[in-house]
Structure formats: C-alpha cells, structure tokens
Design a protein around this motif. Sequence first.
Motif, mmCIF file in Angstrom:
data_model
loop_
_atom_site.group_PDB
_atom_site.id
_atom_site.type_symbol
_atom_site.label_atom_id
_atom_site.label_comp_id
_atom_site.label_asym_id
_atom_site.label_seq_id
_atom_site.Cartn_x
_atom_site.Cartn_y
_atom_site.Cartn_z
ATOM 1 N N UNK A 194 -82.633 15.218 61.854
ATOM 2 C CA UNK A 194 -82.709 13.784 62.064
ATOM 3 C C UNK A 194 -81.329 13.193 62.233
ATOM 4 N N UNK A 195 -81.304 11.872 62.418
ATOM 5 C CA UNK A 195 -80.045 11.148 62.584
ATOM 6 C C UNK A 195 -79.948 10.066 61.519
ATOM 7 N N UNK A 196 -78.738 9.888 60.990
ATOM 8 C CA UNK A 196 -78.466 8.872 59.978
ATOM 9 C C UNK A 196 -77.979 7.612 60.680
ATOM 10 N N UNK A 197 -78.527 6.458 60.279
ATOM 11 C CA UNK A 197 -78.161 5.177 60.871
ATOM 12 C C UNK A 197 -77.691 4.213 59.793
ATOM 13 N N UNK A 198 -76.765 3.330 60.148
ATOM 14 C CA UNK A 198 -76.301 2.265 59.267
ATOM 15 C C UNK A 198 -77.210 1.065 59.511
ATOM 16 N N UNK A 199 -78.009 0.708 58.512
ATOM 17 C CA UNK A 199 -78.940 -0.408 58.629
ATOM 18 C C UNK A 199 -78.438 -1.632 57.872
ATOM 19 N N UNK A 200 -77.120 -1.767 57.791
ATOM 20 C CA UNK A 200 -76.529 -2.886 57.060
ATOM 21 C C UNK A 200 -76.059 -2.416 55.706
ATOM 22 N N UNK A 201 -76.726 -2.868 54.660
ATOM 23 C CA UNK A 201 -76.299 -2.497 53.313
ATOM 24 C C UNK A 201 -76.962 -1.230 52.798
ATOM 25 N N UNK A 202 -77.694 -0.502 53.667
ATOM 26 C CA UNK A 202 -78.279 0.777 53.265
ATOM 27 C C UNK A 202 -78.416 1.678 54.491
ATOM 28 N N UNK A 203 -78.448 2.998 54.280
ATOM 29 C CA UNK A 203 -78.629 3.928 55.405
ATOM 30 C C UNK A 203 -80.108 4.156 55.692
ATOM 31 N N UNK A 204 -80.383 4.641 56.871
ATOM 32 C CA UNK A 204 -81.741 5.025 57.239
ATOM 33 C C UNK A 204 -81.708 6.312 58.036
ATOM 34 N N UNK A 205 -82.765 7.078 57.967
ATOM 35 C CA UNK A 205 -82.863 8.333 58.712
ATOM 36 C C UNK A 205 -84.039 8.246 59.663
ATOM 37 N N UNK A 206 -83.800 8.665 60.891
ATOM 38 C CA UNK A 206 -84.892 8.832 61.853
ATOM 39 C C UNK A 206 -85.033 10.323 62.074
ATOM 40 N N UNK A 207 -86.210 10.857 61.738
ATOM 41 C CA UNK A 207 -86.454 12.286 61.904
ATOM 42 C C UNK A 207 -86.486 12.646 63.380
ATOM 43 N N UNK A 208 -86.046 13.849 63.681
ATOM 44 C CA UNK A 208 -86.106 14.367 65.036
ATOM 45 C C UNK A 208 -87.567 14.494 65.449
ATOM 46 N N UNK A 209 -87.898 14.052 66.663
ATOM 47 C CA UNK A 209 -89.270 14.155 67.144
ATOM 48 C C UNK A 209 -89.709 15.616 67.110
ATOM 49 N N UNK A 210 -90.872 15.851 66.557
ATOM 50 C CA UNK A 210 -91.402 17.205 66.464
ATOM 51 C C UNK A 210 -90.922 17.962 65.230
ATOM 52 N N UNK A 211 -90.073 17.331 64.419
ATOM 53 C CA UNK A 211 -89.579 17.999 63.211
ATOM 54 C C UNK A 211 -90.724 18.179 62.220
ATOM 55 N N UNK A 212 -90.745 19.321 61.596
ATOM 56 C CA UNK A 212 -91.728 19.633 60.563
ATOM 57 C C UNK A 212 -90.950 20.178 59.378
#
Length: 99
Positions: free
Chosen positions: A45-63
């Motif tokens: 996945x990829x880590x994103x800066x969502x302001x005052x906290x991080x967020x992760x978007x999983x890679x499509x198809x990741x299991x």
Amino acid sequence: MPGQKEITVKTGDLLFVYGTLRVGEAKDLSRMEGSTPGGKTRINGKLFNLGWFPGVKLTEGATLSFLPGEPTVTGDVFEIGTTKLVERLDRYEGYPSLY
C-alpha cells in the motif's frame, strides 16, 4: 467513511499499526495493557498525509499474500487481548467518525 465496510475489532484479532501506535512512537501500543506485540512487518500500500494523521491505501488486489515489487508500508502487528483495549483504541482513533 462512506462506502467503507465496517470492521469490528475483537479480542484475539491481529492489528497492523503504522503511525503513533508503533513500537517506540508516542502512543506505543506495546505499553498498553491487553496488547501482545507480534513483530514488525509490511503491507502492500501507500502512506498518505491526511493532515494531522496518516492514512494507508492498500494496493488494489492486495490480500494477506505479499505482492513483491509493489509499494509497501512498514508497521507493527499486535494481538488484541481485551475488550478494554478495543474500547481504548476506538476512542484514540475517533471511531466511528474517523475509522
């Protein structure tokens, strides 16, 4: 969040953390009663800066299988040992309004 499937965390579940709940960080989950550290790992996945906290978007198809060559996020795994810990994590994460 709209369109997101609700996930219920319960005792015995494994939880992947990638921010302030990591070992050595400000809210280190290993210091909370009812958590059992399982070690360091990574997810696709990829880590994103969502302001005052991080967020992760999983890679499509990741299991649960790791996909080599795809972006990764490093974190720690913990076993949830008590409902009290689940409640504490829900408050900390702002559930259900944020997560």
